[in-house]
Design an enzyme around this catalytic site. Sequence first.
Site, PDB file in Angstrom:
ATOM      1  N   ALA A   9      -4.932   2.546  -1.174  1.00  0.00           N
ATOM      2  CA  ALA A   9      -6.251   2.021  -1.528  1.00  0.00           C
ATOM      3  C   ALA A   9      -6.355   0.519  -1.295  1.00  0.00           C
ATOM      4  O   ALA A   9      -7.440  -0.001  -1.013  1.00  0.00           O
ATOM      5  CB  ALA A   9      -6.588   2.353  -2.973  1.00  0.00           C
ATOM      6  N   THR A  10      -5.252  -0.197  -1.401  1.00  0.00           N
ATOM      7  CA  THR A  10      -5.317  -1.635  -1.122  1.00  0.00           C
ATOM      8  C   THR A  10      -5.761  -1.857   0.318  1.00  0.00           C
ATOM      9  O   THR A  10      -6.673  -2.654   0.583  1.00  0.00           O
ATOM     10  CB  THR A  10      -3.934  -2.287  -1.367  1.00  0.00           C
ATOM     11  OG1 THR A  10      -3.574  -2.077  -2.736  1.00  0.00           O
ATOM     12  CG2 THR A  10      -3.954  -3.771  -1.055  1.00  0.00           C
ATOM     13  N   GLN A  70      -9.340   5.591  -8.861  1.00  0.00           N
ATOM     14  CA  GLN A  70      -9.080   6.247 -10.149  1.00  0.00           C
ATOM     15  C   GLN A  70      -9.906   7.525 -10.312  1.00  0.00           C
ATOM     16  O   GLN A  70      -9.480   8.447 -11.003  1.00  0.00           O
ATOM     17  CB  GLN A  70      -9.397   5.292 -11.308  1.00  0.00           C
ATOM     18  CG  GLN A  70      -8.436   4.117 -11.423  1.00  0.00           C
ATOM     19  CD  GLN A  70      -7.039   4.523 -11.879  1.00  0.00           C
ATOM     20  OE1 GLN A  70      -6.829   5.559 -12.503  1.00  0.00           O
ATOM     21  NE2 GLN A  70      -6.058   3.707 -11.543  1.00  0.00           N
ATOM     22  N   THR A 109       0.859   4.867  14.267  1.00  0.00           N
ATOM     23  CA  THR A 109       1.286   6.264  14.210  1.00  0.00           C
ATOM     24  C   THR A 109       1.060   6.811  12.808  1.00  0.00           C
ATOM     25  O   THR A 109       1.424   6.171  11.826  1.00  0.00           O
ATOM     26  CB  THR A 109       2.782   6.370  14.575  1.00  0.00           C
ATOM     27  OG1 THR A 109       2.959   5.831  15.890  1.00  0.00           O
ATOM     28  CG2 THR A 109       3.266   7.809  14.521  1.00  0.00           C
ATOM     29  N   CYS A 163       1.499  -9.953 -16.677  1.00  0.00           N
ATOM     30  CA  CYS A 163       2.509 -10.986 -16.472  1.00  0.00           C
ATOM     31  C   CYS A 163       2.167 -11.778 -15.216  1.00  0.00           C
ATOM     32  O   CYS A 163       2.171 -11.234 -14.127  1.00  0.00           O
ATOM     33  CB  CYS A 163       3.871 -10.333 -16.295  1.00  0.00           C
ATOM     34  SG  CYS A 163       5.012 -10.753 -17.581  1.00  0.00           S
TER      35      CYS A 163
HETATM   36  C1  LIG Z   1      -4.007   1.839  -7.813  1.00  0.00           C
HETATM   37  C2  LIG Z   1      -5.306   1.230  -7.447  1.00  0.00           C
HETATM   38  C3  LIG Z   1      -5.460   0.516  -6.252  1.00  0.00           C
HETATM   39  C4  LIG Z   1      -4.316   0.270  -5.307  1.00  0.00           C
HETATM   40  O1  LIG Z   1      -3.953   1.446  -4.647  1.00  0.00           O
HETATM   41  P1  LIG Z   1      -2.650   1.498  -3.719  1.00  0.00           P
HETATM   42  O2  LIG Z   1      -2.753   2.804  -3.018  1.00  0.00           O
HETATM   43  O3  LIG Z   1      -1.499   1.440  -4.673  1.00  0.00           O
HETATM   44  O4  LIG Z   1      -2.701   0.351  -2.795  1.00  0.00           O
HETATM   45  C5  LIG Z   1      -6.708   0.013  -5.964  1.00  0.00           C
HETATM   46  N1  LIG Z   1      -7.753   0.183  -6.789  1.00  0.00           N
HETATM   47  C6  LIG Z   1      -7.643   0.858  -7.946  1.00  0.00           C
HETATM   48  C7  LIG Z   1      -8.845   1.034  -8.814  1.00  0.00           C
HETATM   49  C8  LIG Z   1      -6.415   1.401  -8.315  1.00  0.00           C
HETATM   50  O5  LIG Z   1      -6.333   2.053  -9.464  1.00  0.00           O
END
Ligand SMILES: *Cc1c(COP(=O)(O)O)cnc(C)c1O
Length: 412
Positions: free
Chosen positions: A75-76, A189, A250, A336
Amino acid sequence: MTVKTPIYLDYAATCPVDPRVVDTMLPFFTQMYGNAASRTHSFGWTAEQAVDNARAEIARTLGADPKEITWTSGATESNNLAIKGVVEYVLSGEARTEGRPHVITLVTEHKAVLDTCKYLERHGTDVTYLPVDAQGLVTAAEIAAAITPCTVLVSVMFANNETGVIQPMAEIGQVCRARSVVFHTDATQAFGKVPIDVDGMSIDLLSMSAHKIYGPKGVGALYVRRRKPRVRLAAQMHGGGHERGNRSGTLNVPSIAGFGDAVRIARETMPEESARIRGLRDHLYERLMAENEHVFLNGSYEHLLPGHLNISFAYIEGESLLMALKDVALSSGSACTSASLEPSYVLKAMGLNDELAHSSLRMTIGRFTTLEEVDHVADLLKRHVTRLREMSPLWEMVQDGIDLNSIQWAAH
Ligand SMILES: *Cc1c(COP(=O)(O)O)cnc(C)c1O
């Protein structure tokens, strides 16, 4: 009965991979190991077939077309591709430009959205960070009021990772569509937990991740609307033009196959699973509220994801509480940073003071959580909240009926 510890109540951070998903993935490492882009032999075709199946599962879950799914590393990356992709496409001169491009988002977004917006701000984009109310919600009217002729993108998370609060997606989507502004949502989420309909909600771009829904880490996807309207993105990764030019590289076939299976399981079991998880969450919530004084739910109960519970325990030092709960994996209202413990910016945006934010716990329940585990955590919290408060001079004053707000504290 004794419960096995540690207890995992941090499903919003990541999930174990479902054993069925592992079984689906395994053959793609050593037997069906072809490159999905190889067109000249059966190894490639087999891999491509697996990728197509997974694409279809995700599309079906969103009410989308398989051609609208772009694979990413999570998601990042999906958030980066969506947000930078829209803005950079505009800046490349291919789309309309009326001055500096403008993006609207929320102060409570995930860092993957906020840091991407910060980056764009340093490169000539204007960004509006809208506040949320005490319940963690924004309204479609507030979004509408922030849209200017330069607005090219609205990015509002579907559900918050810290509180589980679900934003009014369909209403925000309607506002964006009416003003011809692209609507992106970080649905990491919410995806696989609540029904999502990209057409009904007028969503143009949607970020997902496998490891939040019992799939492997390091794989995700971005939904990119292809018609009514067609959304154009500037690629962030170049090299071969995979994924319709949106994202070269890939494909991670084992992980994609696993992601597809995780999505299928999530969709097929959603009604029963969300009822069961919600039942456990509500049981924990009701016990905490009944057995402890001065505890508060963070976020609108009516708009919560089924598995989220974010609670503040007043007059308790957050670190001591975490220490007492060392056998329970959960998240605190403190993050943190390199130097210090910072109170959660999400909780602060909802109006919590530093003390209450620090004394907050995020407990997220998932597929493998049991009633025994939840009861054990409620027992532990009752015992330690009572114990820590007995040691607290502030608590003693509260018991004596002293209004803490009326006290003039010595400067420090
Ligand atoms: C976990 C999360 C991300 C990051 O997802 P990754 O696949 O770990 O990069 C982004 N947005 C939300 C709301 C998340 O909970």
